[in-house]
Design an enzyme around this catalytic site. Structure first.
Site, mmCIF file in Angstrom:
data_model
loop_
_atom_site.group_PDB
_atom_site.id
_atom_site.type_symbol
_atom_site.label_atom_id
_atom_site.label_comp_id
_atom_site.label_asym_id
_atom_site.label_seq_id
_atom_site.Cartn_x
_atom_site.Cartn_y
_atom_site.Cartn_z
ATOM 1 N N CYS A 41 0.864 -1.183 0.000
ATOM 2 C CA CYS A 41 0.000 0.000 0.000
ATOM 3 C C CYS A 41 0.900 1.232 0.000
ATOM 4 O O CYS A 41 1.747 1.378 0.901
ATOM 5 C CB CYS A 41 -0.870 -0.025 1.259
ATOM 6 S SG CYS A 41 -1.894 1.438 1.492
ATOM 7 N N CYS A 95 -1.159 3.888 -6.569
ATOM 8 C CA CYS A 95 -1.988 3.250 -5.539
ATOM 9 C C CYS A 95 -2.185 1.821 -6.008
ATOM 10 O O CYS A 95 -2.464 1.583 -7.188
ATOM 11 C CB CYS A 95 -3.334 3.971 -5.419
ATOM 12 S SG CYS A 95 -4.574 3.070 -4.449
HETATM 13 N N1 DGL Z 1 -3.974 0.701 -1.943
HETATM 14 C C1 DGL Z 1 -3.545 1.799 -1.205
HETATM 15 C C2 DGL Z 1 -2.392 2.567 -1.823
HETATM 16 O O1 DGL Z 1 -1.607 1.960 -2.534
HETATM 17 C C3 DGL Z 1 -4.506 2.680 -0.487
HETATM 18 C C4 DGL Z 1 -5.831 2.955 -1.008
HETATM 19 C C5 DGL Z 1 -6.681 3.555 0.104
HETATM 20 O O2 DGL Z 1 -6.984 2.828 1.031
HETATM 21 O O3 DGL Z 1 -6.974 4.757 0.024
HETATM 22 O O4 DGL Z 1 -2.225 3.735 -1.602
#
Ligand code: DGL
Length: 259
Positions: A77, A187
């Site tokens: 993430c 993301c």
């Molecule tokens: N998948 C996550 C990222 O790479 C976060 C998405 C979220 O929860 O806002 O930033």
């Protein structure tokens, strides 16, 4: 529950389903490892919370996996890595904690990529870590950093071919169509909607953190002599803070889907 071997297992964590796009690359690169994926879907999205909230949630998730005995953690993430990785690494100095970051380096090193659109959560683009990354790699390019509120939350729901998702992407980045050379998917949720992003922005190269993260995990496990020596395929276990059979089925659906 799948049987994990004594050779250890790898914990993989995201705010929700997005990290499954990273998990796919990990399994491809290191197919003999056993993985436990934890998605904090009950609290997703992280990208529009305060830094303090993301720090608290990410620390609890990663500390939980470490306490259970995993041999390495991948924070799959961008948002959680930006906020919590330094604190977690300081608390576990010799322990492999692998994070992700927007793939600006490969995007800027590619020939003829001068105007680069970076899509990510508001937190990722706001923090110093990203500004330093953009300074380091973006000096010869024009980097357009566009926060995408609402997008990760919409992807969490699945149903990725629905017209509302295309309209959401169009509203966020549609005005750049035809004016950019490449897109960085900053993301881990976004690789699951590559087809929608191309529908809106045209057939431009898309960069994500998957391959680089998988290579880094490989390097770190090898360095520690911690690669799983078994010959057969490893196991993948899914867990979610939204612990319902439907949610875990959704995780498995994302895992089976090409990101
Ligand atoms: N998948 C996550 C990222 O790479 C976060 C998405 C979220 O929860 O806002 O930033």
């Amino acid at each position: 529950m799948p049987e994990r071997t004594h050779e250890g297992w790898v914990g993989v964590f995201d705010s929700g389903v997005g990290g499954i796009s990273i998990l796919q690359h990990l399994v491809h690169e290191l197919p003999h490892e056993d993985y436990v994926f934890f998605g904090d879907s009950a609290h997703a999205p992280y990208g529009e919370k305060t830094d303090e909230e993301v720090l608290e949630l990410s620390t609890a998730a990663v500390e939980g996996l470490i306490a259970e005995g995993c041999k390495a953690v991948v924070i799959a993430c961008n948002t959680a890595t930006s906020v919590a990785a330094p604190t977690l690494r300081a608390a576990h100095p010799d322990y492999p904690i692998i994070g992700v970051e927007p793939a600006l380096k490969p995007a800027t090193l590619a020939p003829h990529h001068r105007r680069i659109l970076v899509m990510a959560t508001p937190i990722t683009l706001r923090l110093d870590k990203y500004h330093k990354l953009a300074e380091t790699w973006g000096s010869d390019s024009e980097v357009l950093s566009v926060p995408c509120p609402g997008l990760a939350a919409r992807i969490e729901k699945g149903n990725l071919d629905a017209p509302d998702l295309t309209e959401l992407v169009r509203g966020l980045v549609g005005k750049y169509a035809g004016t950019i050379d490449s897109v960085v998917l900053g993301c881990t949720h976004y690789p699951f909607i590559k087809h929608t992003i191309r529908e809106v922005l045209g057939d431009v190269p898309l960069y994500d953190a998957g391959e680089g993260t998988a290579r880094e995990l490989h390097r770190r496990l090898k360095e520690k002599g911690a690669l799983n020596p078994k010959q057969e395929a490893g196991t993948v276990e899914f867990r979610s803070s939204k612990d319902t059979p439907a949610e875990l089925d959704l995780y498995r659906w994302f895992f089976a889907k090409e990101a």
